[in-house]
Design an enzyme around this catalytic site. Structure first.
Site, PDB file in Angstrom:
ATOM      1  N   GLU A 132       0.872  -1.198   0.000  1.00 26.87           N
ATOM      2  CA  GLU A 132       0.000   0.000   0.000  1.00 26.87           C
ATOM      3  C   GLU A 132       0.899   1.235   0.000  1.00 26.87           C
ATOM      4  O   GLU A 132       1.843   1.315   0.784  1.00 26.87           O
ATOM      5  CB  GLU A 132      -0.874  -0.002   1.251  1.00 26.87           C
ATOM      6  N   ARG A 172     -15.845   3.413   2.653  1.00 24.86           N
ATOM      7  CA  ARG A 172     -16.640   4.554   3.110  1.00 24.86           C
ATOM      8  C   ARG A 172     -15.755   5.744   3.455  1.00 24.86           C
ATOM      9  O   ARG A 172     -16.060   6.891   3.177  1.00 24.86           O
ATOM     10  CB  ARG A 172     -17.450   4.161   4.346  1.00 24.86           C
ATOM     11  N   ASP A 192     -13.088   7.337   6.805  1.00 23.45           N
ATOM     12  CA  ASP A 192     -13.271   7.576   8.241  1.00 23.45           C
ATOM     13  C   ASP A 192     -14.080   8.836   8.462  1.00 23.45           C
ATOM     14  O   ASP A 192     -13.816   9.872   7.852  1.00 23.45           O
ATOM     15  CB  ASP A 192     -11.916   7.701   8.936  1.00 23.45           C
ATOM     16  N   GLN A 233      -7.914  -4.760   7.699  1.00 20.77           N
ATOM     17  CA  GLN A 233      -7.290  -3.750   8.551  1.00 20.77           C
ATOM     18  C   GLN A 233      -6.020  -4.369   9.118  1.00 20.77           C
ATOM     19  O   GLN A 233      -5.963  -5.598   9.288  1.00 20.77           O
ATOM     20  CB  GLN A 233      -8.287  -3.359   9.666  1.00 20.77           C
TER      21      GLN A 233
HETATM   22  P1  FAD Z   1     -18.345   0.472   5.759  1.00 24.12           P
HETATM   23  O1  FAD Z   1     -18.300  -0.815   5.021  1.00 24.12           O
HETATM   24  O2  FAD Z   1     -19.411   1.424   5.419  1.00 24.12           O
HETATM   25  O3  FAD Z   1     -18.391   0.108   7.313  1.00 24.12           O
HETATM   26  C1  FAD Z   1     -18.466   1.102   8.304  1.00 24.12           C
HETATM   27  C2  FAD Z   1     -19.380   0.611   9.431  1.00 24.12           C
HETATM   28  O4  FAD Z   1     -20.716   0.439   8.919  1.00 24.12           O
HETATM   29  C3  FAD Z   1     -18.976  -0.743   9.999  1.00 24.12           C
HETATM   30  O5  FAD Z   1     -19.244  -0.740  11.365  1.00 24.12           O
HETATM   31  C4  FAD Z   1     -19.872  -1.735   9.257  1.00 24.12           C
HETATM   32  O6  FAD Z   1     -20.148  -2.896  10.023  1.00 24.12           O
HETATM   33  C5  FAD Z   1     -21.132  -0.913   9.010  1.00 24.12           C
HETATM   34  N1  FAD Z   1     -21.759  -1.256   7.714  1.00 24.12           N
HETATM   35  C6  FAD Z   1     -21.135  -1.579   6.568  1.00 24.12           C
HETATM   36  N2  FAD Z   1     -22.027  -1.800   5.572  1.00 24.12           N
HETATM   37  C7  FAD Z   1     -23.251  -1.604   6.120  1.00 24.12           C
HETATM   38  C8  FAD Z   1     -24.549  -1.667   5.596  1.00 24.12           C
HETATM   39  N3  FAD Z   1     -24.774  -1.965   4.293  1.00 24.12           N
HETATM   40  N4  FAD Z   1     -25.585  -1.392   6.440  1.00 24.12           N
HETATM   41  C9  FAD Z   1     -25.374  -1.090   7.730  1.00 24.12           C
HETATM   42  N5  FAD Z   1     -24.131  -1.019   8.282  1.00 24.12           N
HETATM   43  C10 FAD Z   1     -23.075  -1.264   7.484  1.00 24.12           C
HETATM   44  N6  FAD Z   1      -9.754   5.371   4.578  1.00 24.12           N
HETATM   45  C11 FAD Z   1      -9.500   6.416   3.748  1.00 24.12           C
HETATM   46  O7  FAD Z   1      -9.952   7.534   3.996  1.00 24.12           O
HETATM   47  N7  FAD Z   1      -8.739   6.241   2.602  1.00 24.12           N
HETATM   48  C12 FAD Z   1      -8.218   5.044   2.266  1.00 24.12           C
HETATM   49  O8  FAD Z   1      -7.553   4.915   1.247  1.00 24.12           O
HETATM   50  C13 FAD Z   1      -8.457   3.918   3.125  1.00 24.12           C
HETATM   51  N8  FAD Z   1      -7.966   2.698   2.832  1.00 24.12           N
HETATM   52  C14 FAD Z   1      -8.268   1.628   3.649  1.00 24.12           C
HETATM   53  C15 FAD Z   1      -7.802   0.355   3.311  1.00 24.12           C
HETATM   54  C16 FAD Z   1      -8.090  -0.739   4.120  1.00 24.12           C
HETATM   55  C17 FAD Z   1      -7.565  -2.117   3.740  1.00 24.12           C
HETATM   56  C18 FAD Z   1      -8.847  -0.576   5.304  1.00 24.12           C
HETATM   57  C19 FAD Z   1      -9.134  -1.749   6.195  1.00 24.12           C
HETATM   58  C20 FAD Z   1      -9.312   0.689   5.657  1.00 24.12           C
HETATM   59  C21 FAD Z   1      -9.044   1.798   4.834  1.00 24.12           C
HETATM   60  N9  FAD Z   1      -9.505   3.086   5.145  1.00 24.12           N
HETATM   61  C22 FAD Z   1      -9.237   4.145   4.301  1.00 24.12           C
HETATM   62  C23 FAD Z   1     -10.254   3.310   6.381  1.00 24.12           C
HETATM   63  C24 FAD Z   1     -11.771   3.122   6.175  1.00 24.12           C
HETATM   64  O9  FAD Z   1     -12.253   4.156   5.356  1.00 24.12           O
HETATM   65  C25 FAD Z   1     -12.407   3.163   7.560  1.00 24.12           C
HETATM   66  O10 FAD Z   1     -12.077   2.011   8.280  1.00 24.12           O
HETATM   67  C26 FAD Z   1     -13.903   3.447   7.605  1.00 24.12           C
HETATM   68  O11 FAD Z   1     -14.223   3.783   8.954  1.00 24.12           O
HETATM   69  C27 FAD Z   1     -14.796   2.285   7.193  1.00 24.12           C
HETATM   70  O12 FAD Z   1     -14.690   2.021   5.863  1.00 24.12           O
HETATM   71  P2  FAD Z   1     -15.513   0.778   5.224  1.00 24.12           P
HETATM   72  O13 FAD Z   1     -15.340   0.849   3.774  1.00 24.12           O
HETATM   73  O14 FAD Z   1     -15.174  -0.484   5.902  1.00 24.12           O
HETATM   74  O15 FAD Z   1     -16.986   1.242   5.636  1.00 24.12           O
END
Ligand code: FAD
Length: 289
Positions: free
Chosen positions: A16, A106, A108, A174
């Protein structure tokens, strides 16, 4: 090439990187890093989007440049802070550059939400739905210790399944420092019918100052043995670095032995860390990747 196809044929080694905060001065340095990574058996490089304060404006360009270096890129995209128009602009650029893979996220939530965050894309799944028209191969994030906002690990897993149903073909985890969390995630995910490969994310700690940052940004538990080592050696940066890298090497050896489909290394744009890990695990990478 599609990352899900690569994963069908082999175990992957990936890294990454994040775009520099200042494109004018940082891009060339990042490219030196990418050229160094190319010398390793790198299957793909992921480019973050807005993480660590990086400039989102050139994330797509960087993914395009990685592609032109002959390495497969995967562009992270975050829906939370974006409008549909902004997502279209990034997606179109990625298409122009021939980028085939995206990690749909999504993002943070900001400390203070003015109500606009997640206005258009509440979850990664909403972004996945929106991106379908572009035909990217999509991956998504998963959380060995559960996402910090989720009420339970099980609820998080149910949401992970929604990501797969929405088209995620693989997951990148993560970062974690206790492999037991990753094994638990994989076995629970399989139990509820998630079948896509789950690639573990590993980030060596090479500076004890990073511990607090990792905890607050990622929520990852730092096992007491690692914490103690880093604290004991904290006065000597080269020993801290050595201990952090050795710990990551141990994690990787264990993950490979137990069948992980790949290793995704977050190296904070430091090619020297990637090279050192690669050299220590040379035989593993030659024979098992
Ligand atoms: P979501 O999938 O939306 O999850 C967020 C929360 O909502 C979780 O508690 C989940 O259980 C819940 N949820 C998910 N889907 C649903 C649904 N359909 N209905 C109801 N609840 C739901 N951040 C950045 O800003 N830029 C980056 O480039 C970046 N890269 C990352 C790469 C990796 C490998 C990881 C693990 C994280 C990265 N992040 C990045 C951080 C990430 O944006 C955060 O962890 C964020 O808080 C959650 O993103 P997500 O896509 O998992 O969100």
């Amino acid at each position: 090439m599609r990352i899900d196809q690569i994963l069908k044929n082999k175990r992957t080694l990936s890294f990454e990187v994040f775009p520099p905060q200042k494109a004018e001065t940082g891009t060339e340095k990042l490219f030196e890093t990418i050229r160094e990574l190319k010398k390793l058996r790198t299957d793909f490089i992921s480019v973050t989007y807005g993480a660590s304060g990086s400039d989102v404006r050139n994330a797509a360009e960087i993914a395009g440049l990685i592609k032109s270096e002959g390495i497969e890129p995967i562009a992270h995209i975050t829906g939370g802070p974006s409008t549909p128009g902004e997502i279209d602009a990034v997606a179109q650029k990625l298409k122009e550059y021939g980028v085939e893979n995206v990690l749909a996220l999504r993002g943070d939530k900001p400390m203070v939400n003015d109500g606009n965050y997640c206005k258009y894309f509440k979850h990664a799944t909403d972004l996945q739905e929106y991106l379908k028209k572009y035909g990217f191969t999509m991956g998504a994030a998963c959380y060995p210790e559960g996402h910090p906002e989720c009420e339970s690990l099980y609820a998080d897993l149910v949401n992970l399944k929604k990501k797969e149903e929405c088209g995620a073909k693989f997951f990148i985890s993560q970062i974690f420092y206790d492999n037991a969390y990753y094994y638990r995630l994989v076995s629970e995910a399989r139990r509820i019918g998630i079948s896509s490969p789950i690639i573990p994310g590993i980030m060596p700690i090479t500076n004890p100052k990073n511990i607090a940052r990792i905890k607050s940004m990622c929520g990852s538990t730092i096992p007491i043995e690692l914490r103690n080592m880093l604290e004991i050696y904290s006065g000597n940066p080269s020993l801290v670095r050595e201990a952090g890298i050795n710990y990551a090497v141990y994690q990787i050896m264990d993950l490979i032995a137990k069948g992980a489909p790949g290793i995704h290394l977050c190296i904070m744009n430091h090619a020297d860390i990637a090279i050192e890990i690669y050299e220590r695990l040379n035989n593993f990478f030659n024979e098992l990747f």
